[in-house]
Design an enzyme around this catalytic site. Sequence first.
Site, short mmCIF file in Angstrom:
data_model
loop_
_atom_site.label_atom_id
_atom_site.label_comp_id
_atom_site.label_asym_id
_atom_site.label_seq_id
_atom_site.Cartn_x
_atom_site.Cartn_y
_atom_site.Cartn_z
N GLY A 55 0.85 -1.19 0.00
CA GLY A 55 0.00 0.00 0.00
C GLY A 55 0.88 1.24 0.00
O GLY A 55 2.09 1.14 -0.13
N GLY A 56 0.25 2.39 0.17
CA GLY A 56 0.99 3.63 0.21
C GLY A 56 1.95 3.67 1.38
O GLY A 56 2.94 4.40 1.40
N PHE A 57 1.64 2.90 2.39
CA PHE A 57 2.38 2.88 3.65
C PHE A 57 3.66 2.04 3.55
O PHE A 57 4.70 2.35 4.12
CB PHE A 57 1.41 2.26 4.66
N GLY A 58 3.57 0.97 2.82
CA GLY A 58 4.70 0.03 2.71
C GLY A 58 4.18 -1.35 2.38
O GLY A 58 3.07 -1.49 1.88
N SER A 59 4.96 -2.37 2.72
CA SER A 59 4.57 -3.74 2.36
C SER A 59 3.83 -4.43 3.50
O SER A 59 4.07 -4.13 4.67
CB SER A 59 5.82 -4.56 2.04
N VAL A 60 2.96 -5.35 3.12
CA VAL A 60 2.21 -6.11 4.12
C VAL A 60 2.57 -7.59 3.98
O VAL A 60 2.57 -8.13 2.87
CB VAL A 60 0.69 -5.92 3.94
N LYS A 74 2.33 -5.02 8.72
CA LYS A 74 2.48 -3.89 7.78
C LYS A 74 3.76 -3.14 8.11
O LYS A 74 3.86 -2.53 9.18
CB LYS A 74 1.31 -2.95 7.99
N ASP A 172 -10.99 7.99 4.53
CA ASP A 172 -10.50 7.27 3.35
C ASP A 172 -11.30 5.98 3.15
O ASP A 172 -10.74 4.91 2.91
CB ASP A 172 -9.00 6.98 3.49
#
Length: 386
Positions: A55-60, A74, A172
């Site tokens: 995601g925009g945050f990083g990898s999961v 996450k 969101d």
Amino acid sequence: MPCFPRLFGKRVESAGRIPEAADEFAGVKNIKLYSYKELRSATDDFCPTNKIGEGGFGSVYKGKLKHGKIAAIKVLSAESQQGVREFLTEIKVISEIQHENLVNLYGCCVEGKHRILVYNYLENNSLSQTLLGRGNCGIDFTWQTRWRICIGIARGLAFLHEEVRPHIVHRDIKASNILLDKDLSPKISDFGLARLMPPNATHVSTRVAGTLGYLAPEYAIRGQLTRKADIYSFGVLLVEIVSGRCNTNMRLPNGDKYLLERIWEYFQRRELIELVDVSLEGKYDAEEACRLFKIGLLCTQDAPKLRPAMSTVVKMLTGEIGFDEKKITAPGLISDLSEVTIRNTNTDARTTSTDKDLYSSSDSVNNSTFSSGATLTFTPVYERSI
Ligand SMILES: Nc1ncnc2c1ncn2[C@@H]1O[C@H](COP(=O)(O)OP(=O)(O)OP(=O)(O)O)[C@@H](O)[C@H]1O
């Protein structure tokens, strides 16, 4: 706190000073802390085969915790400055609350430069990757299942909006932030952009964050945030679930591209039934399907005050209360604007693009198909230039 919109799944973030995560973390209670070592071992050293999403945050990653519990882990990417803020917001907001339709945060890891969130693992991915995704996901989204998903999301939002104090605006709500457990029960996720509403505030003025296509016009244009912005996004999601398609699909001929516009048109012609997902092969309750479309229209009306509160939406969905469909007014559409202006903070150059350009930037059937690496750096200064 600056937060920024995602243009059809593309996250927009600012340059700017990032607060020390450790300082802010001091106020957070009730959260289990995992060691980096434990999460490393849970994921086989963050092995790519355990990666389940990005995601925009990083990898999961999918991982197995010490006592055998399966978790979604996450990992905030090192480059994501915005992610540090969202990491803290997510923890502050969700660690204090629990509801069967909200994702459950088990804990987090704050060790050196590592920032990791640990959630309950949800077996059936997100609505954007399954119901609205391309190809066959192997899940049978029957009418009953869709209806239960709609009610579940509505209950989760009603809880955030009306039961939690102070109220929470998610900011969101979209298909990729609705995860499904093994029984296809929906869980609202991604609270990184959420806002706590001060008691008695009529609205909070904030920079815009969210995903175009789901953004309420008054919020996208004026930055005025109330719970009604979430209700608008919910309305968009509702019509997506019933029609089985994304709110925007640039591959379709003109006139079909924007789902809300179509729903409004078909509603006026009394032909809403035509827009129910054909993959249901007619196996649905026609009256109920049209009711859900109309509730979607009620939630997306241009005037925020006309949109019903989420607890009312729940009752409308279950049929506990009715509504006068003659009073439904036209949906608020950002595509009503002939132009939208975006300022690029890095260069301070101003790019003016038509809304069509913005929508085209998706060129995708599914908002979630953007790679999160496609981070844009725009300040969300939306201005009407008409
Ligand atoms: N608790 C979970 N259980 C199972 N899978 C998950 C979980 N959380 C996230 N995922 C998977 O990881 C993917 C990425 O999730 P993430 O919340 O980081 O990004 P996103 O919501 O898809 O995009 P964005 O961050 O841009 O909004 C999800 O689409 C989903 O497939």
